[in-house]
Design an enzyme around this catalytic site. Structure first.
Site, short mmCIF file in Angstrom:
data_model
loop_
_atom_site.label_atom_id
_atom_site.label_comp_id
_atom_site.label_asym_id
_atom_site.label_seq_id
_atom_site.Cartn_x
_atom_site.Cartn_y
_atom_site.Cartn_z
CG ASP A 64 76.03 3.50 46.79
OD1 ASP A 64 76.15 4.05 47.91
OD2 ASP A 64 75.30 2.50 46.63
CD GLU B 17 74.88 -1.37 51.55
OE1 GLU B 17 75.75 -1.47 50.69
OE2 GLU B 17 74.72 -0.31 52.21
C1 BGC Z 1 74.30 2.05 49.90
C2 BGC Z 1 73.35 3.17 49.53
C3 BGC Z 1 73.26 4.18 50.63
C4 BGC Z 1 74.65 4.68 50.95
C5 BGC Z 1 74.68 5.74 52.03
C6 BGC Z 1 75.63 2.59 50.41
O1 BGC Z 1 76.40 1.57 50.97
O2 BGC Z 1 74.51 1.23 48.78
O3 BGC Z 1 72.08 2.63 49.23
O4 BGC Z 1 72.40 5.23 50.28
O5 BGC Z 1 75.45 3.59 51.37
O6 BGC Z 1 74.44 5.23 53.28
#
Ligand code: BGC
Length: 607
Positions: A306, A497
């Protein structure tokens, strides 16, 4: 039932000790629907690998955000295998043609390298091609989960893939396969529901829709990414990037088995979770990533970290890179400085990280690129006109109406007659396309107001009522006396998030007031809730004559009007157990004590 350690309430109790797990259990691989890697791609990856220097190999393992690059030439300069657009990271002019031009620029730079290995460009197309202005915004997965329809989910993913492929992008970081055990988590809406079975039913459908029946088998297919491996939805108190406390059985039945279904469906990439499992960050869990996923579960694709997740591991940067790559991460997303990642990894090979680990990572990446047809002659792209096309918007409207869950319908208040004489529409989410779309829309966090094109719920209602209906729109619900029916659209504002983590899911006082004001007109009140999760309804549950959970429906608000006025019957069934009060959380189907306001699977319809 799996043993799951649960906090009784959001009391700030210290986390319990982790169970002593000595060995993880692996799901039984199913019959793989997808035969890959093909001998041709294994051979291509093998022979290509033999020609690469260590720097070229590490380049394939590096995925910066486009915002970290100084220009397209950086792809050639740093031998990058992949670039991403994180949430809201796009061209200055946010329009489809500018996206295509931008992505083509990076792809061209990759072809200019000595190895000429094609670039993989990734993006979070998690409810449509949601970063792109003018794209169709589909309901978030929480709504699709309530349709329980793999067939619909596959069509939605197919349409999304077409819009993504039209902008030259090859890869979406979707679907989320979390079983969300506590809806205080700000990412609840990104998942299909609270059980692994829902993820197991709908995840493979999304993967087939994105990739095509076989990776590379469809000219408009894009690479899917099952995420976040594993336990993202199981953290203590629903804390984003928190700690899931599970024994081996719970890990298997709640968090792991849906990944086997994804592997069986041929998913080409898997993203590791920021979260920890029993106190150890998932990015350092070699047993789960290498031994279980790549070993026992037979995953042939590659594992991506991630965004800047490596930097969250314990130790200094050298130790962080060593433990993540050693655990089986093949590609590193959004390293704080990607040049720093490249030099740190190079210094670790071969003493601390054997060349065989690097070769495993790179051959997985090359194999996927080959299976996708990226080494072949350029594929015909869908035209830019597919983006936000009438066909896709019609499909999104269908997805909206099928995702709605009719929770309450006293005295058959619904459906509303389209010839209703006096109709009031109220609530702060009635005329707000940004709020009805939620996070991951244009910007990472989404936003309120007219951030993209489509139909608000109010606009949908205006089109659904007959010429004789007198429609009044008053945001705070203070409508005229003698109103026959009031539709009050309330709920959450966008977040993504950790910004969406909440310890209190009660309705906003402004929302409760709008419902009360509407009720005071003498009208029958229909409440439409826009939210990324079940919320504590309190007195609104009693005040509402009709109550619909509309989740985060996206750009096609007319789908809500279709159900309100009965041109379509509601069919959605809850993918979550709906708590009465905060003290009920976490609450999940199968709990020994289970007294929800609305049970998992609840959903009324019209006669
Ligand atoms: C998230 C992911 C995402 C990534 C790219 C991260 O902060 O947890 O789900 O795919 O960012 O944007």
């Amino acid at each position: 039932m799996p043993v799951e350690t649960k906090p009784p309430i959001a009391s700030g109790l210290p986390e319990p000790a982790a169970p002593n797990v000595t060995e993880w259990l692996a799901p039984e691989p199913g019959p793989s629907a997808v035969k890959w890697p093909s001998p041709r791609c294994v051979e291509l990856a093998h022979s290509k690998l033999a020609t690469l220097s260590l720097a070229e190999k590490i380049g394939q393992m590096t995925q910066p955000d486009r915002g970290q690059l100084t220009g397209t030439g950086d792809v050639e300069k740093y031998l990058l295998g992949s670039v991403l657009s994180g949430g809201g990271s796009g061209p200055t002019r946010n329009e489809p043609a500018a996206w295509l031009e931008m992505v083509d620029g990076y792809a061209k730079s990759a072809r200019a390298t000595k190895s000429a290995i094609p670039l993989l460009y990734g993006i979070d197309a998690v409810h449509g091609h949601n970063n792109v202005q003018g794209a169709t915004i589909f309901p978030h997965n929480i709504g699709l989960g309530c349709t329980r329809s793999p067939e619909l989910v596959e069509r939605v993913a197919r349409a999304t893939a077409e819009e993504v492929a039209a902008t030259g992008i090859d890869w979406t970081f979707s679907p989320v396969l979390a079983a969300v055990r506590d809806e205080r988590w700000g990412r609840t809406y990104e998942a299909f529901g609270e059980t692994s079975e829902l993820a197991e039913l709908l995840g493979p459908a999304a993967i087939r829709g994105f990739q095509g029946p076989k990776l590379g088998g469809s000219p408009t297919g894009i690479l899917a990414c099952a995420k976040h491996f594993i336990g993202d939805g199981g953290t203590w108190l629903g804390k984003d990037r928190g700690n899931a406390i599970v024994d081996a059985q719970a890990a298997l039945t709640l968090h792991l088995r849906q990944y086997q279904a994804a592997v069986d469906a041929g998913v080409g990439s898997v993203m590791v979770s920021y979260s920890s499992l029993n106190g150890t960050k998932m990015h350092a869990q070699r047993g789960l990533i290498t031994d279980i996923l790549k070993g026992k579960m037979g995953f042939a694709g590659f594992v991506v970290s991630d965004y800047a997740a490596i930097e969250q591991l314990p130790g200094n940067y050298t130790e962080q890179v060593k433990s993540a790559i050693g655990a089986g991460v093949d590609m590193v997303m959004g390293a704080k400085t990607f040049q720093g990642f490249q030099s740190t990894l190079a210094a670790l090979v071969p003493k601390d990280i054997p060349m065989s680990r690097i070769d495993d990572a790179v051959s997985r990446i090359l194999t996927v690129k080959c299976e996708m047809g990226l080494f072949d002659a350029p594929r015909a792209r869908p035209p830019l006109s597919v983006i936000g096309s009438p066909e896709h918007r019609t499909l999104a409207r269908e997805a909206v109406r099928r995702s709605l869950v009719l929770l309450v319908n006293r005295n058959d208040t619904l459906p509303i007659s389209s010839n209703v004489s006096r109709l009031l529409v109220a609530g702060r989410n009635a005329d707000d396309i940004g709020n009805q779309s939620g996070g991951w829309t244009i910007e990472w966090q989404g936003g309120s107001g007219p951030i993209t094109t489509g139909t608000t719920i109010l606009q949908g209602i205006r089109r659904a009522v007959g010429p004789t209906t007198q429609l009044t729109h008053v945001r705070d619900g203070h409508g005229p006396a003698g109103t026959e029916v009031a539709v009050v659209v309330i709920g959450e504002r966008p977040y993504a998030e950790g910004n969406g983590d909440r310890s209190d899911l009660s309705l906003d006082p402004e929302d409760v007031a709008a419902v009360k004001n509407a009720k005071a007109t003498g009208a029958k009140v229909v409440v439409v809730l826009i939210s990324g999760r079940p919320m504590i309804l309190g007195e609104v549950a009693d005040l509402a004559d009709g109550l619909i959970a509309a989740w985060l429906p996206g750009s096609e608000g007319a789908g809500v009007a279709d159900v309100l006025f009965g041109s379509e019957k509601p069919t959605g069934k809850l993918g979550f157990s709906w708590p009465k009060q905060m003290a009920d959380l976490p609450i999940n189907i199968g709990d020994s004590h289970y007294e929800p306001l609305f049970a998992f699977g609840h959903g009324l319809t019209y006669p």
